[in-house]
Scaffold this active site. Structure first.
Site, PDB file in Angstrom:
ATOM      1  N   ASN A 167       1.627  -4.999  -2.607  1.00 41.88           N
ATOM      2  CA  ASN A 167       2.917  -4.410  -1.977  1.00 41.88           C
ATOM      3  C   ASN A 167       3.480  -5.840  -1.346  1.00 41.88           C
ATOM      4  O   ASN A 167       4.471  -5.364  -0.518  1.00 41.88           O
ATOM      5  CB  ASN A 167       2.363  -3.607  -0.781  1.00 41.88           C
ATOM      6  CG  ASN A 167       3.497  -3.028  -0.015  1.00 41.88           C
ATOM      7  OD1 ASN A 167       4.626  -2.693  -0.595  1.00 41.88           O
ATOM      8  ND2 ASN A 167       3.520  -2.706   1.257  1.00 41.88           N
ATOM      9  N   ASP A 546       5.807   4.462  10.438  1.00 44.09           N
ATOM     10  CA  ASP A 546       5.802   3.858   9.225  1.00 44.09           C
ATOM     11  C   ASP A 546       5.670   5.013   8.201  1.00 44.09           C
ATOM     12  O   ASP A 546       4.694   6.065   8.496  1.00 44.09           O
ATOM     13  CB  ASP A 546       4.368   2.782   9.216  1.00 44.09           C
ATOM     14  CG  ASP A 546       4.110   2.304   7.690  1.00 44.09           C
ATOM     15  OD1 ASP A 546       4.917   1.454   7.283  1.00 44.09           O
ATOM     16  OD2 ASP A 546       3.323   3.023   6.926  1.00 44.09           O
ATOM     17  N   CYS A 573       6.634  -6.499   7.946  1.00 44.54           N
ATOM     18  CA  CYS A 573       5.055  -6.123   7.800  1.00 44.54           C
ATOM     19  C   CYS A 573       4.890  -4.647   7.893  1.00 44.54           C
ATOM     20  O   CYS A 573       5.476  -3.826   8.549  1.00 44.54           O
ATOM     21  CB  CYS A 573       4.443  -6.966   9.128  1.00 44.54           C
ATOM     22  SG  CYS A 573       4.813  -8.687   9.331  1.00 44.54           S
ATOM     23  N   ASP A 656       8.235  10.819  -1.467  1.00 40.81           N
ATOM     24  CA  ASP A 656       8.623   9.586  -1.828  1.00 40.81           C
ATOM     25  C   ASP A 656       7.360   8.973  -2.628  1.00 40.81           C
ATOM     26  O   ASP A 656       6.091   8.923  -2.227  1.00 40.81           O
ATOM     27  CB  ASP A 656       8.587   8.458  -0.507  1.00 40.81           C
ATOM     28  CG  ASP A 656      10.043   8.836  -0.026  1.00 40.81           C
ATOM     29  OD1 ASP A 656      11.019   9.286  -0.790  1.00 40.81           O
ATOM     30  OD2 ASP A 656      10.159   8.274   1.146  1.00 40.81           O
ATOM     31  N   HIS A 752      18.358  -4.186   2.365  1.00 37.44           N
ATOM     32  CA  HIS A 752      17.590  -5.292   2.806  1.00 37.44           C
ATOM     33  C   HIS A 752      18.234  -6.498   3.314  1.00 37.44           C
ATOM     34  O   HIS A 752      17.824  -7.439   3.492  1.00 37.44           O
ATOM     35  CB  HIS A 752      16.475  -5.584   1.677  1.00 37.44           C
ATOM     36  CG  HIS A 752      15.613  -4.453   1.586  1.00 37.44           C
ATOM     37  ND1 HIS A 752      15.455  -3.629   0.635  1.00 37.44           N
ATOM     38  CD2 HIS A 752      14.353  -4.159   2.359  1.00 37.44           C
ATOM     39  CE1 HIS A 752      14.508  -2.663   0.652  1.00 37.44           C
ATOM     40  NE2 HIS A 752      13.786  -3.086   1.972  1.00 37.44           N
TER      41      HIS A 752
END
Length: 816
Positions: A167, A546, A573, A656, A752
Site C-alpha cells: 500500500n 479511515d 499515513c 470501494d 493528491h
C-alpha cells in the site's frame, strides 16, 4: 546536557569497522529521542561477532508519533521553515540509527529515510528532473523535489503508483533518450556521514540501477515502446560517482535494492543486471556490496543471474513471502558470499516464530557456512507499524501476539545471538508462550462464520440480469443526465471535525452532541454539492477516521492501535486494523448516517462502503489461515450491510475496491487464483440487490490495463477509477478494442495535488475519454476522495469539473 555513553563495534576484518563514540543528548530532546542506551564492553562482541551478524533492510520514516508527517505539512503550509523541517528529519534519523545500534544490529541502513519517496530520491540523485519543473542544474532543493512529488500552481505532479503489491506508493520516473543525467543530490553520502559523526557505521541503501529503470516510464512525447533499459549506460556514471564518494567517506558496505529480480523477467532484462554490475565492478572494488531482493521468491533464472553478479559480496532474500527461494539456496550458493536471510516479516505485525526461524537459519548455515549467514528482515520495516510500546491500551493478550518495527529489530538480534550460540532463553520462552496462547485462544475461531464462508463454494454469486438491462432499469429510477457528475466519497476533514471525533472517543462530549455535530457537517456537504449542481451526492464521511479502520471497528475479529501508523505516500499515513480472528458484522454500520444524508436531499445519495478485498489488503491480516478465507468472511459481512442500505431506500451504493489491484501477486503464474477469489468476494457483497439499485466501485492508483477483464468480471454497474495522474494510461486499453458496457468514470483531475485544474483542462480530458467511450456510460468525477484537501481547493475544482461536464453536454446536444 545528560551524558549517554554508547560503545559501538561493527563487523571487523572483511565486514568493516564502527568507531566508538560517546553521545550526549539534552533532556529537552523530542520524546522519540529519549531512550536509554546500554553500555556494552568491547569484549561482549569479540570473536563471535561475524556469526552474530544482523541486518535491517529499512525502517519506518514517519516517526513513532508521525513527527515527520506534521513537520512536512507545516512546511508545505508555509508555517515552518526548511531548517525546522530538516531539524525534525535529523532528529528522527539519529534516533533510528541509535535505536538499532543499541539493540545490537550490525548492518544498520542509512539513506532509507526520505522526505517523500525513495524512488523520487533516486530520480533526484540522477538529476532526472522533467523539464516542466524548471530545474537548471545544481543540487536539487525542496522546491523542485516537492514539485515533482506534489505538483505546484502551474504544473502537475509526476505519476504515483503502487510499490509492488504494497500500500506504499512511489513517484514514477519519467525518462527518455534526451534526459541529461548528472549527480544532483548527495543525500546518500550526506546521511552516511551524518551517522558516522554519531559514531555509527551504516550501510547506505540505494535503489539499484536496473530496478530503477524497470520502475520508470517513458516521458511524455517518448514512444511507449522505448526501451528504458537502453539508458543503463547513461545512468551508471552517476552511480559510480555516488559509490566513489561513499568509499571516500569510509563506507564499508553499500546495499543496492533490486526488488525487480522477484518479477517475471525476460533474458534481455536479466542481462541488464549482469551488464550493470560488470560495469560497476571496478568502482565497487574495495567496498562490500549487498544486493537486496524482497516481496516474493526469486525465480530460478533470476537467482542464477543474481548469484553470478560481479563485485557483489552478499545477497538478501525474502524468506517469508519467498519460501521457494530456500530450495534454490539448497541447490547451490556461491562460496564465500554472505546470505542475508530475511526470516523476520517486514510486512506484517505478528511476532516471529523464533524457534521455527532458528531452525531455518541453522539449515542455511549448514549450506552456506557458519560465518556467512546474516539474520535480516524480509524487506524494509517501512510497511509495518513503528513501536508496540506506544500501544498501552491494546488488549494484553493480543498485544503479546504482535511485533512492530522496534520489536522486530529485537527479534532479528535475538535470532542472530541464538545462531551464534548465545540464545536468550527468557526471550525465546516468552515468544513460545505467546504463540501457544494465540493458537488456543477462543477469540480467534467462530464456528458459525467458518460454516457460512464454507457454504459459499459452488456459486459464482452473480446478479440475475446483465449490466445493460440493469443500467436501463436504474436510469428509469434515477433519471440522470449524460456525463453524470459525482465525487468518490470523502470531503475535507477539518481540524474541527477531527476534534469532535477525538472528543467523542475520549467521552468528553455526549453522543447527542456528537451526532448533532456530524449531522451539521453532512448537511453542509450536501448543500455544497447541491449548489455545485453535482448529480449523485455523497455524505462526505465526516464520521469516519479511515475507510478501513471505520469498518473494522464495527466488525468482530478486528483489533486497533492508537499509533500503528504506516506511510502510504508522502505525509499520508494509514493505521491498518489487525485482523486476528474470524470476521462478522454484529449490527448495521452505515445505515444511520446514509439514511440521514438521503433525507436532506432529493438527489441520489450514495451509500459508502469499503469492499472486502480492500479491507483485507489494507489490514494486517492473520497468518494462520489462507487470505482468501478471511476475505470471504469480510464479503459476507459487507453483503449484510449492502442489503440493509437497500432496505433503507439507498438507491446507489458504492463498494470501494481501491486495493484490489495491489493485492495481485508479483508472479504471473499466481494471478488467476488471486483474481478469481478477489473478484468473487466483490460479487458476493452485492449479488442479492435489485436491478434498480446501482452498485458503484472505485479503484485507486495502480496499473489496471493488465487486469481490465477481471474488472469487467466484477460486474459493477459503475466503476470510478484513477486516470488523470497517469496521462490517461487507462484509456489506452479502450483504444485497443476492449469493450466496456458498464458505467465508467476515469478521474478527470488529481486530488493528491493542491493544484486546481481549469474548466478547459477538465473538458479536454473528458473529450479524450469520449473518443473511446460512449457518452451514456461515461461519468465525470475526481480521481479519488477529497479527505486530504482543503475546501479552498475542493470547491473551485469541483465547480470547474461540473462546468466542464455541462459544456460537453451542450456540445454533444449540438452535435446531435
Amino acid at each position: 546536557m545528560s551524558k549517554v555513553s554508547h560503545h559501538l563495534l561493527a563487523p571487523f576484518t572483511s565486514l568493516g569497522v564502527i568507531s566508538v563514540a560517546s553521545l550526549s543528548f539534552s533532556t529537552k530532546a523530542p520524546s522519540f529521542l529519549r531512550f536509554s542506551i546500554s553500555v556494552r564492553a568491547f569484549s561482549s562482541f569479540s570473536s563471535s561477532f561475524r556469526a552474530m551478524a544482523s541486518h535491517i533492510v529499512g525502517y519506518p520514516r514517519m516517526g513513532p508519533k508521525r513527527e515527520l508527517k506534521f513537520a512536512l505539512e507545516s512546511f508545505w503550509d508555509g508555517k515552518s521553515s526548511a531548517e525546522e523541517l530538516q531539524k525534525v528529519a535529523t532528529d528522527l534519523r539519529s534516533s533510528i540509527w541509535m535505536q538499532m545500534a543499541d539493540a545490537g544490529i550490525k548492518f544498520i541502513p542509512s539513506n532509507t529515510f526520505s522526505y517523500y519517496d525513495q524512488v523520487l530520491d533516486t530520480t533526484a540523485m540522477l538529476g532526472a528532473v522533467p523539464p516542466r519543473y524548471g530545474w537548471n542544474g545544481g543540487e536539487i532543493g525542496f522546491d523542485v523535489y516537492f514539485s515533482m512529488a506534489r505538483g505546484n500552481a502551474s504544473v502537475p505532479a509526476m505519476e504515483m503508483t503502487k510499490w509492488f503489491d504494497t500500500n506504499y506508493h512511489y513517484i514514477v520516473p519519467e525518462l527518455g533518450p534526451d534526459v541529461k543525467y548528472s549527480y544532483a543530490s548527495h543525500k546518500a553520502v550526506d546521511e552516511y556521514k551524518e551517522a558516522k559523526a554519531l559514531g555509527i557505521e551504516t550501510v547506505p541503501v540505494i535503489v539499484g540501477p536496473v530496478s530503477y529503470l524497470l520502475l520508470s516510464k517513458p516521458a511524455k512525447g517518448v514512444e511507449k515502446s522505448f526501451s528504458l533499459l537502453s539508458l543503463i549506460d547513461k545512468i551508471l556514471p552517476v552511480y559510480k560517482e555516488v559509490v566513489a564518494e561513499l568509499k571516500a567517506a569510509g563506507a564499508r558496505w553499500i546495499q543496492f535494492d533490486e526488488p525487480k529480480l522477484v518479477m517475471d523477467l525476460d533474458a534481455h532484462e536479466l542481462q541488464a543486471f549482469t551488464h550493470a554490475y560488470s560495469e560497476l565492478e571496478a568502482t565497487l572494488s574495495g567496498v562490500h556490496v549487498l544486493i537486496e531482493t524482497y516481496f516474493a521468491d526469486v525465480p530460478a533464472e533470476a537467482y542464477k543471474t543474481l548469484t553470478s553478479l560481479k563485485g557483489v559480496s552478499g545477497f538478501g532474500f525474502d524468506l517469508i513471502r519467498g519460501t521457494k527461494t530456500l530450495d534454490l539456496i539448497k541447490g547451490g550458493f556461491p562460496s564465500g558470499k554472505f546470505l542475508f536471510a530475511g526470516v523476520v516479516d517486514g510486512r506484517n505485525i505478528w511476532a516471529n516464530d523464533l524457534a521455527t526461524s532458528l531452525d531455518t537459519l541453522c539449515t542455511l548455515e549448514a549450506i552456506v557456512g557458519k560465518d556467512n549467514v546474516v539474520v535480516s528482515t524480509s524487506c524494509s520495516l517501512l510497511h509495518t507499524a513503528v513501536d508496540l510500546s506506544n500501544e498501552p491500551k491494546l488488549d494484553k493478550e493480543i498485544k503479546s501476539w504482535l511485533a512492530f518495527a522496534a520489536q522486530k529489530v529485537l527479534e532479528v538480534n535475538a535470532l542472530a545471538k541464538a545462531l551464534a550460540g548465545h540464545r536468550d532463553e527468557a526471550f525465546f520462552s516468552s515468544n513460545a508462550l505467546a504463540h501457544a496462547s494465540r493458537k488456543s485462544s477462543p477469540r480467534v475461531i467462530n464456528e458459525a462464520v467458518q460454516a457460512a464462508a464454507a457454504a459459499l463454494k459452488g456459486s459464482d454469486h452473480r446478479r440475475k440480469t446483465n449490466v445493460s438491462a440493469r443500467l436501463d432499469a436504474q436510469q428509469k429510477r434515477l433519471n440522470l443526465p449524460i456525463l453524470s457528475t459525482t465525487t468518490i466519497g470523502s470531503f475535507p476533514q477539518t481540524q474541527d471535525l477531527r476534534r469532535v471525533r477525538r472528543e467523542y472517543k475520549a467521552k468528553k462530549i455526549s453522543e447527542y452532541d456528537y451526532v448533532n455535530s456530524i449531522k451539521e457537517e453532512i448537511n453542509k456537504v450536501v448543500k455544497i454539492q447541491e449548489e455545485l449542481d453535482i448529480d449523485v451526492l455523497v455524505h462526505g464521511e465526516p464520521e469516519r477516521n479511515d475507510m478501513v479502520e471505520y469498518f473494522g471497528e464495527q466488525l468482530s475479529g478486528f483489533a486497533f492501535t492508537a499509533n500503528g501508523w504506516v506511510q502510504s505516500y508522502g505525509s499520508r499515513c494509514v493505521k491498518p486494523p489487525i485482523i486476528y480472528g474470524d470476521v462478522s458484522r454484529p449490527k448495521a454500520m452505515t445505515v444511520f448516517w446514509s439514511s440521514m444524508a438521503q433525507s436532506m436531499t432529493t438527489r441520489p445519495m450514495k451509500g459508502m462502503l469499503t469492499g472486502p478485498v480492500t479491507i483485507l489488503n489494507w489490514s494486517f491480516v492473520r497468518n494462520d489461515q489462507p487470505r482468501h478465507e478471511t476475505c470471504y468472511q469480510i464479503a459476507l459481512a459487507i453483503k449484510d450491510e449492502v442489503e440493509d442500505l437497500e432496505k433503507a431506500g439507498i438507491t446507489v451504493i458504492q463498494i470501494d475496491e481501491a486495493a484490489l489491484r495491489e493485492g495481485l501477486p508479483l508472479r504471473k503464474s499466481e494471478h488467476a487464483f488471486y483474481l478469481d477469489w478477489a473478484v468473487h468476494s466483490f460479487r458476493i457483497t452485492n449479488c442479492g440487490v435489485q436491478d434498480t439499485t446501482q452498485i458503484h466501485t472505485h479503484m485507486c492508483y495502480s496499473n489496471f490495463n493488465d487486469i481490465i477483464h477481471s474488472i469487467i468480471n466484477m460486474d459493477a454497474d459503475v466503476i470510478t477509477i484513477e486516470n488523470s495522474r497517469s496521462d490517461e494510461k487507462l484509456l489506452s486499453v479502450f483504444r485497443e478494442g476492449v469493450k466496456y458496457g458498464a458505467g465508467i468514470g476515469p478521474g478527470v483531475y488529481d486530488i493528491h495535488s493542491p493544484r486546481i485544474p481549469s474548466t478547459e483542462e477538465i473538458a479536454d480530458r473528458i473529450k479524450k475519454m469520449l473518443a473511446v467511450l460512449e457518452s451514456h456510460i461515461l461519468w465525470v468525477n475526481p480521481d479519488c476522495g477529497l479527505k486530504t484537501r482543503k475546501y479552498s481547493e475542493v470547491k473551485p475544482a469541483l465547480s470547474n469539473m461540473v462546468a466542464a461536464a455541462k459544456l460537453l453536454r451542450t456540445e454533444l446536444g449540438s452535435d446531435k
